[in-house]
Write a protein that holds these residues in place. Structure first.
Motif, short mmCIF file in Angstrom:
data_model
loop_
_atom_site.label_atom_id
_atom_site.label_comp_id
_atom_site.label_asym_id
_atom_site.label_seq_id
_atom_site.Cartn_x
_atom_site.Cartn_y
_atom_site.Cartn_z
N SER A 324 0.90 -1.25 0.08
CA SER A 324 -0.11 -0.19 -0.05
C SER A 324 0.69 1.32 0.08
CB SER A 324 -0.92 -0.09 1.24
OG SER A 324 -1.46 1.44 1.29
N ARG A 325 1.87 1.21 0.82
CA ARG A 325 3.05 2.30 0.90
C ARG A 325 3.47 2.59 -0.16
NH1 ARG A 325 5.78 2.61 6.56
NH2 ARG A 325 6.29 4.81 5.80
N LEU A 326 3.92 1.63 -1.04
CA LEU A 326 4.52 1.43 -2.32
C LEU A 326 3.84 2.23 -3.40
CD1 LEU A 326 6.35 -1.87 -2.50
CD2 LEU A 326 7.57 0.42 -2.64
N ALA A 327 2.70 1.88 -3.55
CA ALA A 327 1.64 2.17 -4.37
C ALA A 327 1.29 3.72 -4.01
CB ALA A 327 0.19 1.47 -4.11
N GLY A 328 1.25 3.97 -2.98
CA GLY A 328 1.11 5.56 -2.73
C GLY A 328 2.37 6.43 -3.15
N ARG A 329 3.66 5.77 -3.02
CA ARG A 329 4.79 6.38 -3.40
C ARG A 329 4.81 6.65 -4.75
NH1 ARG A 329 8.52 8.29 -5.50
NH2 ARG A 329 10.71 8.59 -4.94
N ILE A 330 4.29 5.90 -5.65
CA ILE A 330 4.35 6.12 -7.12
C ILE A 330 3.88 7.45 -7.55
CG2 ILE A 330 3.29 5.23 -9.00
CD1 ILE A 330 2.91 2.43 -8.16
N LEU A 331 2.87 8.00 -6.89
CA LEU A 331 2.37 9.29 -7.62
C LEU A 331 2.94 10.45 -6.37
CD1 LEU A 331 -1.37 8.35 -8.19
CD2 LEU A 331 0.53 8.67 -9.72
#
Length: 355
Positions: A324-331
């Motif tokens: 989840s945190r990696l997905a948030g880091r994308i943007l």
């Protein structure tokens, strides 16, 4: 890549080559051929290190698969009911369905022994994660259309074209990330240090960078959408003082051949004995490396290779928060996402002050 994607790739290639002549049969035969090389996973080589390092071996060899494709083409040209299909067309069909499997695998991190039986390290130029929905979906839609309509060529051809465009995008994204890395590594004198640049799970917008520097390895996250934000560098211990003991064993040398310098060494107490463990840093993510192997046990001042290497269970933690945190880091490059947040502090040497 995962077996579903490999089957879809084989099906799409099969439909694109012979779908106009064989219809759905071309798609179904292509799916079987596309997943065939991965059947080597059922072979037990008797040891955890051997099982991991032999995977994607002989069954992924371009030599072996080219030979198999030739044999299948000759048999089909001689015995298949479709007499109007030339030997060359059969060769193209079987060759592409089989050979695209290891070539796609070589675009992931694990490493593929394309040139088996030659004694060369596995090939790997990672531009896609082992599971990437944006690559797989066009292939699956294309073959779904072919199976539903009976037109075995058009849908697979379009799916294959879109998936190929995605690979081109992934290649360009990696080049961008490499370009952004250069000044950061130059500032630390790491231009020539071994590095691995690979996408984070399920996307090609956020990339994980691992750089090995003697007894240390550095971790960075670099996003395609990061703009002018400079990537953060976190430094970890690699346990290089234990490397000579690891390389003294046959399994340690095999892992070194398989993973190159991207290995971390440590000692753990297992069954009451001090045990030397090697972890493949390439696979997984800091705090979630799935491939750790026992190599030797200490007897006094000496290390004795284990009779049979074991693959240790990864830490018993949920990876949902990390994903989840990696997905948030994308943007959103701010606030910083630190890999050390998922790792035991004992291995962390230096982190960004915001971590």
């Amino acid at each position: 890549m995962d077996s579903i994607t490999q089957a879809a790739l084989g099906a799409a290639v099969g439909g694109a080559v012979l779908g106009h002549r064989l219809g759905r049969k071309a798609v179904l035969i292509g799916a079987v051929l596309g997943t065939l090389p991965d059947l080597d996973v059922v072979i037990d080589y008797g040891d955890a290190v051997a099982n991991v390092t032999e995977h994607r071996g002989f069954s992924h060899s371009l030599f072996m698969l080219a030979g198999l494709a030739t044999a299948l083409a000759l048999l089909s040209a001689r015995f298949a009911p479709a007499r109007d299909i030339s030997l060359g067309r059969w060769g193209t069909f079987f060759g592409l369905c089989l050979l695209t499997h290891p070539l796609l695998d070589a675009l992931t991190t694990y490493g593929t022994q394309l040139w088996w039986p030659l004694d060369v390290p596995p090939a790997a130029y990672p531009i896609v994660f082992i599971i990437d929905p944006l690559y797989s979906l066009p292939l699956l839609v294309g073959i779904g259309v072919a199976l539903a309509t009976g037109n075995g060529r058009r849908g697979p051809a379009w799916g294959l074209a879109l998936a190929s465009v995605y690979l081109m995008f992934a290649f360009g994204a990696k080049q961008l990330v490499e370009h952004r890395l250069e000044p950061v590594l130059a500032e630390r004198g790491l231009q020539e240090a071994p590095r691995l640049v690979q996408p984070t799970p399920f996307n090609t917008l956020l990339w994980r960078v691992t750089v090995v520097d003697g007894d240390e390895h550095h971790e960075l996250l670099v996003g395609v959408l990061d703009g002018d934000n400079s990537p953060l560098v976190e430094t970890y211990r690699r346990g290089a003082d234990l490397e000579p003991a690891a390389l003294a064993s046959e399994r340690g040398r095999r892992l070194d051949w398989f993973a190159g310098p991207f290995l971390r060494y440590e000692t753990r107490t297992l069954d009451g004995r001090e045990t030397l463990v090697a972890t493949d840093l390439r696979l997984g993510f800091p705090g979630f490396h799935p491939f750790a192997f026992t190599l030797a046990t200490r007897d006094g001042d000496d290390w004795t290779p284990v009779a049979s290497s074991e693959q240790l269970e990864p830490p018993s933690r949920s990876n949902r928060e990390a994903l989840s945190r990696l997905a948030g880091r994308i943007l959103a490059p701010e606030p910083a996402l630190c890999t050390s947040a998922f790792v035991g502090a004992g291995w962390v040497l230096d982190t960004f002050e915001g971590c």
